[in-house]
Design an enzyme around this catalytic site. Structure first.
Site, PDB file in Angstrom:
ATOM      1  CB  VAL A 216      52.094  38.797  18.037  1.00 41.34           C
ATOM      2  CG1 VAL A 216      52.851  37.514  17.341  1.00 41.34           C
ATOM      3  CG2 VAL A 216      52.193  39.157  19.220  1.00 41.34           C
ATOM      4  CG  HIS A 217      53.260  42.054  12.663  1.00 42.45           C
ATOM      5  ND1 HIS A 217      52.319  41.710  11.529  1.00 42.45           N
ATOM      6  CD2 HIS A 217      53.376  42.985  13.228  1.00 42.45           C
ATOM      7  CE1 HIS A 217      51.787  43.071  11.917  1.00 42.45           C
ATOM      8  NE2 HIS A 217      52.236  43.756  12.854  1.00 42.45           N
TER       9      HIS A 217
END
Length: 636
Positions: A551-552
């Protein structure tokens, strides 16, 4: 007419492999293949195929077989055939990101569910839809085609989060907390962690007595709304006790007062878990000796069926060999495959209501037996006129009946209903119905053709016969929380949606339909233990890991990024549940409207499976539960 089924499962995705495992547990021989063979149709009556992996030539071959009425084809794809994303062949984690599952799981940051939840759900719905076609005459069964969308299956799991989206508010991540109950969390112990879950004010009082909470510290905590508002204070009181005891001591003490509790089990230790050892001795021994392999999950039986009149331990049943006597109303192209069946549900919250909801969508008449005050989830918020959106989502197309089963006259009425029913499904504590006079032998005397399904946390034959079980405890003791760990600190966390409840309800749906096909005028008892289902899913995941991702987070939101040799590096947005209402896939393939008896329209969800000849339908939301007419007159 004879229908001797043989299945071909084509594809490498989890949805196909798990669907094949389910058909095998139903007694149907299954051949597995990575690709569709050119001679398909010569030695099978069912083909389960991953649409994302199907080549054009294979698709044409299957369409020809459908026209020739030679096979039933069930195609499972990431999205529907009409979706603008159809060409993407989305992975399970990408679907989790797009449909809100990832955004609802975790603490400060969105977290992927550690099992292929959408694929597992799709496999279960696909297997149930396949078995439902066996409730139609043979020729109709072979003309059916079934389409299942992983996206739609995933969104159908969001019944606890969509209500807030429907009224324009955001449902936030809560880690291991519960939005409507407290104490309900993971607590540190001397040697690890323990899950403790209370579901009522009375349970809180029992727990407070156990852990010696002083009267002054209890002030302002008598009601659940007060405890939810003061959750940090409540959790501090509980952890002040748990931190001075071992996990085993905490669980034993909670068991003694009827409070749901359990350890967070590592999947690698599943073979040592007492209830798993008892119920799946061969698999436990294999894992102990050889470790978890890619097919360890196939040895875990996730439902049991035995004759209703027999008190022997449940066991597997042979495959159906002929078209069953499943109802009194003939099927047609305008009715569901279960038309003519009557189902009685004694359910609350998710598992039994979910299974019965889909039996209704498939055409059965479902009578929902509620207490006089109504099922507890009716009172959840948000709501309209005393009925919550959650209740509406989980109970479409049912007829509610208010009965007090401790009252003699109401028990007599219930017995009369059972005598004319095809199915009774409940998720009460094991033995609760028997205490009211409706054990298996009594039910068999009332109706020798009845299919009776009991859903519980740990099963009838259990190492924990008296232990209550909420979804969170089963996630912890089935390995789901061990697989679902926060990205920021690798901490075990429950899934945002009630994964164990939902998958347990889906297994019950499949098993009940299978029992209907098999019964041949003999009553059947179906047992579903949610821990079995959770272990089945986590063992599959441990032996068949998906490509990892990340997840960014940036100023525009969050994205989920994976790197796969087949697709390269790809990112999709992590979508919040409230944003789903504007998503074209949600609007086109999932959302529909249903009316209640007052004419109020409710947003509800379409079934995530499409049957071409006997389609499933959703049309109504139940009104308030009423006593039978005769009992209403008596109470005036």
């Amino acid at each position: 007419m004879t229908l001797q089924d043989r299945a071909l499962a084509c594809g490498t995705r989890a949805c196909v492999l798990l669907a094949a495992s389910l058909l095998e547990q139903a007694g149907i021989p299954v051949t597995r293949a990575a690709r569709l063979p050119s001679e398909v149709g010569q030695d099978c009556t069912i083909v389960v195929v991953c649409g994302d992996e199907l080549e054009d030539a294979g698709r044409l071959r299957l369409r020809q077989l459908e026209l020739e009425r030679r096979v039933l084809v069930c195609e499972i794809s990431s999205t529907s055939a009409q979706s603008p994303r159809r060409h993407l062949a989305l992975s399970d984690s990408e679907i989790q990101a797009l449909c809100g599952l990832m955004d609802t799981t975790g603490f400060s940051q969105a977290t992927p569910i550690g099992i292929p939840f959408a694929e597992t759900s799709a496999a279960l719905y696909a297997a149930a839809a396949i078995m439902a076609t066996r409730c139609t005459p043979t020729q109709q069964a072979l003309t059916q085609t079934i389409e299942v969308s992983l996206y739609s299956c995933a969104v159908n799991a969001l019944s606890t989060f969509l209500p807030k989206a429907f009224v324009g508010t955001r449902a936030s991540r809560m880690g291991n907390l519960h939005p409507s109950a407290s104490p309900w969390n993971t607590y540190r112990t001397e040697d690890g962690w323990v899950l403790i879950c209370t579901g009522s004010d009375d349970q809180w009082r029992k727990l407070a007595d156990l852990i010696n909470v002083a009267p002054a510290d209890r002030a302002g905590l008598d009601k659940v709304v007060e405890r939810v508002a003061a959750v940090q204070r409540v959790d501090g009181l509980v952890e002040g006790w748990t931190s001075h005891h071992s996990t085993a001591e905490c669980v034993a003490a909670c068991d003694g007062i009827g409070i749901a509790a359990g350890p967070i089990l590592q999947v690698s230790h599943l073979a040592d878990e007492p209830n798993f050892q008892l119920r799946h001795a061969e698999v436990a021994q294999q894992i102990t000796q050889q470790g978890i392999s890619h097919d360890s999950y196939r040895g875990v039986r996730i439902f049991q069926i035995v004759g209703l009149h027999s008190e022997a331990s449940p066991s597997g049943m042979p495959a159906p060999t002929s078209t069953p006597d499943v109802g009194t109303t003939a099927n047609s192209s305008m009715t569901g495959p279960l038309a003519g069946l009557r189902v009685i549900e004694i359910g609350q919250y998710t598992t039994a209501p979910l299974a019965a909801k889909h039996l209704a969508a498939l055409g059965a008449e479902v009578l929902k037996v509620e207490p006089l005050e109504g099922e507890a989830s009716r009172a959840w918020t948000p709501a309209i006129d005393g009925t919550s959106f959650f209740f509406a989502l989980n109970n479409t197309d049912k007829t509610p009946i208010a009965l007090n089963l401790k009252d003699v006259a109401d028990r007599d009425h219930f017995a009369a209903l059972v005598a004319e029913a095809d199915v009774l499904i409940e998720n009460l504590r094991p033995g609760a119905l028997a205490k009211l006079g409706f054990g298996r032998e009594a039910l068999s005397r009332l109706n020798g053709r009845l299919v009776y399904c009991s859903i519980s946390g740990f099963g009838i034959r259990s190492a924990y016969p008296a232990r209550p079980a909420f979804d969170t405890v089963i996630q912890a003791m089935g390995g789901i929380m061990d697989r679902t760990r926060t990205i920021e600190n690798d901490f075990p966390v429950k899934t945002g949606v009630s994964a164990s409840d939902i998958l347990g309800g889906q297994v019950a749906l499949f098993a009940v339909i299978l029992a209907l096909v098999q019964r041949q005028d003999r009553g059947q008892f179906v047992e579903v233990a949610m821990q079995d289902v959770a272990a089945w899913a986590t063992l599959y995941t441990a032996g068949n890991p998906e490509t990892p991702g990340q997840v960014h987070v940036d100023a525009d939101g969050s994205t989920w990024t994976t790197s796969d040799p087949r697709t390269g590096r790809r990112s999709v947005p992590v979508t919040g549940v409230e944003a789903l209402l504007q998503d074209p896939d949600f609007q086109m393939d999932v959302l529909t409207m249903a009316s209640d008896p007052n004419g109020t329209l409710w947003p509800v969800l379409k079934p995530p499976y499409r049957l071409s000849h006997t389609p499933a339908r959703v049309s109504s939301v139940p009104g308030h539960a009423q006593p039978p007419v005769s009992r209403r007159n008596a109470r005036k």
